[in-house]
Design an enzyme around this catalytic site. Structure first.
Site, PDB file in Angstrom:
ATOM      1  N   LYS A  67      65.088  52.086  52.903  1.00 55.88           N
ATOM      2  CA  LYS A  67      65.235  53.315  52.714  1.00 55.88           C
ATOM      3  C   LYS A  67      65.517  54.114  53.957  1.00 55.88           C
ATOM      4  CE  LYS A  67      64.359  53.382  47.885  1.00 55.88           C
ATOM      5  NZ  LYS A  67      63.847  54.107  46.858  1.00 55.88           N
ATOM      6  N   ASP A 103      67.471  59.325  44.154  1.00 51.34           N
ATOM      7  CA  ASP A 103      66.021  59.016  43.496  1.00 51.34           C
ATOM      8  C   ASP A 103      65.279  60.464  43.123  1.00 51.34           C
ATOM      9  OD1 ASP A 103      65.649  56.247  44.115  1.00 51.34           O
ATOM     10  OD2 ASP A 103      64.981  56.769  46.048  1.00 51.34           O
TER      11      ASP A 103
END
Ligand code: ATR
Length: 263
Positions: A67, A103
């Site tokens: 990420k 997220d």
């Protein structure tokens, strides 16, 4: 055919292809779009993703441990991804790579009520915790962060906000979020985390980002005391729904995605 993929470690992405392909079928897009899993080691991430940008991939989800790398290689960033310091969603357009983070919104979508004004304890200070802390602060929660390595909690709070805490008193919180990896490999949360099972009450909402084939120990105890619960699969579904909406422009069929992710 527009290709979508999840890029990462097999353990982290095993449910995503089924979930997204079920959604694409429900939306009538299965002839046009397909979603696959691509395993990438950290050292091949950047060159492979740059190649994908020119090879017809339309979008990708990015899981642990990529990420941060996904954020670093992007040509354009959403403000959320830049502030969190991690991206889980890439879009490829005309050779350009755009990075976003769903997220944070996925966590908020999964909560049973707005966390505005609630006292929240976030456990962990890794990439997952950063998205959680950012999201809760943006909604106006009063956030404290505990981490096994206290200095990482201090650094996270210095960068994002919130207050680090070394010995949290569970009676003072409404929302508890496990964003450590405790439980993933069978660790006992009541040994590794700073509270006992007896400290959980029905007034708590327990969120556990860790998921497996059966409910986590934290969520099992939370259910036992009548606390509200959000599991990691619901958060997976919600972040995936937001990613799908970015790529296709269609609103995501949550029930279909949930059923596929849980099967
Ligand atoms: P991610 O990006 O998925 O959050 P990470 O950056 O490796 O992954 O973070 C993992 C988190 O789980 C960290 O907060 C880590 O604590 P440390 O910073 O002290 O390493 C936490 N963690 C992992 N195993 C743990 C354990 N047995 N007990 C308590 N915390 C643990």
């Amino acid at each position: 055919m527009k290709r979508l993929a999840v890029l990462g470690h097999p353990v982290a992405h095993s449910r995503s292809p089924a979930m997204h392909n079920a959604a694409l079928a429900e939306l009538g897009l299965a002839r046009e779009w397909a979603y696959e899993a691509i395993d990438l080691a950290p050292d091949e991430f950047e060159p492979r993703v740059r190649a994908m940008a020119t090879e017809g991939l339309a979008g990708a989800n990015v899981t642990v441990p990529h990420k941060g790398a996904a954020l670093a290689l992007a040509d354009a960033l959403s403000e959320t991804a830049r502030e969190i310091g991690a991206a889980n969603t890439l879009s490829f357009e005309a050779g350009e790579i755009r990075a976003e983070n769903t997220d944070a919104q996925g966590l908020l979508d999964a909560l049973p009520e707005s966390p505005a004004g609630q006292r929240a304890l976030v456990l962990g200070a890794g990439g997952a915790a950063r998205a959680v802390v950012w999201a809760l602060l943006r909604e106006g929660a009063d956030v404290e962060v505990w981490n096994r390595t206290a200095s990482r909690a201090e650094t996270l709070c210095a960068e994002l906000g919130g207050k680090s805490v070394e010995a949290p008193d569970l009676r003072t919180y409404r929302l508890l979020v496990n964003s450590t990896s405790v439980g993933l490999h069978g660790e006992d949360p009541f040994v590794e985390l700073p509270f006992q099972a007896s400290h959980l009450e029905d007034r708590h909402t327990m969120v556990d980002l860790v998921y497996g084939d059966s409910p986590s120990q934290l969520l099992t105890i939370a259910a036992h005391v009548g606390a509200r619960r959000v599991d990691g699969i619901e958060i997976l579904v919600r972040q995936g729904a937001r990613s799908l909406e970015i790529w296709t422009g269609h609103s995501a069929p949550l029930d279909v995605m949930r059923a596929a992710a849980r099967s």
